[in-house]
Scaffold this active site. Sequence first.
Site, PDB file in Angstrom:
ATOM      1  N   TYR A 199       0.852  -1.197   0.000  1.00  0.00           N
ATOM      2  CA  TYR A 199       0.000   0.000   0.000  1.00  0.00           C
ATOM      3  C   TYR A 199       0.882   1.239   0.000  1.00  0.00           C
ATOM      4  CZ  TYR A 199      -3.644  -3.324   1.038  1.00  0.00           C
ATOM      5  OH  TYR A 199      -4.509  -4.379   0.942  1.00  0.00           O
ATOM      6  N   SER A 200       0.468   2.235  -0.793  1.00  0.00           N
ATOM      7  CA  SER A 200       1.219   3.494  -0.816  1.00  0.00           C
ATOM      8  C   SER A 200       0.966   4.255   0.465  1.00  0.00           C
ATOM      9  CB  SER A 200       0.730   4.391  -1.954  1.00  0.00           C
ATOM     10  OG  SER A 200       1.111   3.874  -3.174  1.00  0.00           O
ATOM     11  N   CYS A 358      -0.672   7.684 -11.034  1.00  0.00           N
ATOM     12  CA  CYS A 358      -0.856   6.584 -10.079  1.00  0.00           C
ATOM     13  C   CYS A 358      -2.325   6.147 -10.066  1.00  0.00           C
ATOM     14  CB  CYS A 358      -0.431   7.041  -8.684  1.00  0.00           C
ATOM     15  SG  CYS A 358      -0.373   5.693  -7.497  1.00  0.00           S
ATOM     16  N   GLU A 398       3.026   4.735 -11.723  1.00  0.00           N
ATOM     17  CA  GLU A 398       2.839   3.564 -10.863  1.00  0.00           C
ATOM     18  C   GLU A 398       1.375   3.138 -10.985  1.00  0.00           C
ATOM     19  OE1 GLU A 398       5.738   3.649  -7.364  1.00  0.00           O
ATOM     20  OE2 GLU A 398       3.813   3.279  -6.404  1.00  0.00           O
ATOM     21  N   TYR A 400      -1.656  -0.201 -11.418  1.00  0.00           N
ATOM     22  CA  TYR A 400      -1.885  -1.597 -11.019  1.00  0.00           C
ATOM     23  C   TYR A 400      -3.218  -2.081 -11.550  1.00  0.00           C
ATOM     24  CZ  TYR A 400      -3.397   1.754  -7.441  1.00  0.00           C
ATOM     25  OH  TYR A 400      -3.881   2.874  -6.800  1.00  0.00           O
TER      26      TYR A 400
END
Length: 400
Positions: A199-200, A358, A398, A400
């Site tokens: 987790y960021s 992101c 970044e 996902y």
Amino acid sequence: MSAAAAEVLKQHLIDPEVCIRCNTCEETCPVGAITHDSNNYVVDASKCNFCMDCISPCPTGSIDNWRVVKSAWGIDEQFGWSELPVQEAIAPAATGGQLEAIDVEAQALIAEAQNGAGGRAVAASSAAKPSVNLFNRDRPAMAIVAGNFCLTDESADNDVRHIILDFGDTRFPVLEGQSVGIVMAGLDGNGAPHPIRLYSVASPRHGERPNTNNIALTVKRDGPGLCSNYLCDLKKGDRVAVTGPFGATFLMPNDSSANIIMICTGTGSAPFRGFTEWRRRMMPEAQGRMLLFFGARRPEELPYFGPLQKVPETLLGKYFAYSRIAGERKIYVQDRMREQSPLLAGLLKSGATHIYVCGLKGMEQGVDAALDDICRGEGMAWRELRESMRNEGRYHVETY
Ligand code: A2P
């Protein structure tokens, strides 16, 4: 194979200091050469066929590391690393003749290896130096839950939470943009430990309030996702095992004249909360501009919607894109970016401008196409600009 190649070997390695353990490389590798343990992602030299399929999907560039060695590092050795070994000099031959020719080729191979395959990511030149990999599954940092707040409206489809983890006396240094791993206790259905989920960090480096030893995470409850449900259900006072910190490139410039363009969807906003808070606290009069393009289904689904309204436009230019407001056309972040073409094109002309993307993987292509259009409109070539921005640590993705 040349004589030199028979003497030395170019080995593909992953930089444990930069890797954010997102699993993208392992999923991508067509020959199963990439694997991981609780500590590191590694490449099995006996399987890697240098196809390079893993290089470009890696969001950090940690995958693009190479060493010229006389015998390959095994995966067990790589599992134990907290940093890459330095490139050892391949000892020059004592006498002339064929061996000397081998050394020359070996040096050429080393030079080539040091250039990487092209996916290498670098941090902004003014970014602070991050600490990485201080805690792992065998030796996690134990945090206490100091708060767990819902960020989305009751009517929202998504349950997104702001979870504050306090490290007490344990030093757990993070920078905005880094990630941490969460280790769930117990075993999965096959009797194996649960995979560590990343987790960021959503808070600035010195905590939720200045000089508190805590971090915040932005977590979306993901249907059957064990770890997200575990985190979203945590109660104040619960203990959580944390690994990391991870990531050494998705870091904000510390330079107050840097322009920071942040583009995100959903929980991809986490690092940008950290970036914004750090600048708000440390350099509220910064001359560099900060812009946030933020996509969500509806305002009720947009994490930090309320607090974001209170951030002055002078500090943060906000451009929200909603995709599911009844009776309205679907808007994505890339549409909002196109609407701001003159502003963005102006900023892109400056060497002080940094872009961070992101969130959803799907957004990557749309954002890239928007930047391409914006540049073309001003006679600039986005692909070339993107390349130089990447090389200068000014372009980071970044997803996902
Ligand atoms: P959509 O309504 O089309 O799914 P989520 O709430 O699922 O985390 O998604 C965050 C936002 O990202 C939503 O508004 C979603 O729109 C949007 N989104 C989905 N795909 C893309 C894409 N390819 N590019 C940009 N935004 C996207």
